[in-house]
Scaffold this active site. Sequence first.
Site, PDB file in Angstrom:
ATOM      1  N   LYS A 131       3.453 -31.745 -20.122  1.00 55.40           N
ATOM      2  CA  LYS A 131       2.452 -31.052 -20.930  1.00 55.40           C
ATOM      3  C   LYS A 131       2.324 -31.820 -22.243  1.00 55.40           C
ATOM      4  O   LYS A 131       3.082 -31.582 -23.185  1.00 55.40           O
ATOM      5  CB  LYS A 131       2.884 -29.606 -21.181  1.00 55.40           C
ATOM      6  N   GLY A 170      -7.198 -27.619 -22.605  1.00 55.25           N
ATOM      7  CA  GLY A 170      -8.614 -27.412 -22.861  1.00 55.25           C
ATOM      8  C   GLY A 170      -9.492 -28.027 -21.791  1.00 55.25           C
ATOM      9  O   GLY A 170      -9.093 -28.219 -20.644  1.00 55.25           O
ATOM     10  N   ASN A 203     -10.399 -21.204  -8.958  1.00 55.68           N
ATOM     11  CA  ASN A 203      -9.459 -20.166  -9.390  1.00 55.68           C
ATOM     12  C   ASN A 203     -10.213 -18.905  -9.793  1.00 55.68           C
ATOM     13  O   ASN A 203     -11.011 -18.914 -10.731  1.00 55.68           O
ATOM     14  CB  ASN A 203      -8.625 -20.683 -10.571  1.00 55.68           C
TER      15      ASN A 203
END
Length: 211
Positions: A37, A110, A167
């Site tokens: 990440k 983002g 999703n």
Amino acid sequence: MTNFFIAGTDIGVGKTYVACCLLRDLKQRGIQAGPFKPICCGDRAEARLLREAAGISNSLEQLNPLYLRACADPAIAAGLERKEVSLPVLVESYRQIDACYSPVLVDSMGGWETPLNKENTMADLAAYLQLPVILVVKNQRGAASQAMMAVRAIRERALECRAIILNHIGEEWDTASVTNRQLIEDCTGIPVAAELIHGQEDIDSESVLGY
């Protein structure tokens, strides 16, 4: 095994949720994947979720080399702390994780062009890493348009969009959410490798990643 860059059409589409589902499924199959990440803004909750899903003990600093306290785009959050978002530094941190795990799933932040500083966006980081992209799309009205724009932007960076994950983050269904999968596949030419309903945590990582 090929590493992947997990991107989204926007913020809040479920990139980290999808990454965690993939990491858990890989672990259950006996494949020890590593999450990366690069940037967290506001808190490190997503980095913690990724670490837990992968079942590893690396420090948050290793998995998430840049943490910014303000809940804003990195370009703004870094400025508030007088920090610099350096792509070479992020890439070097990625390489350290890559040396320990195979595959590595890079969970971006983002949307595709989220500003990192005055010169670079998240898309520039993806271009630096030269990884195939898994695109997460929120299943809602307009999803096909968002997917088409994102796929076009990914290809403009000479990167491959390997698969799309649709999703569904709400419990209600409408005509758009029922028909989006076929429309996205027809308009982008890219398979929807997985369609997650609200609350679904299991995913077939092999169908998404190809191994």
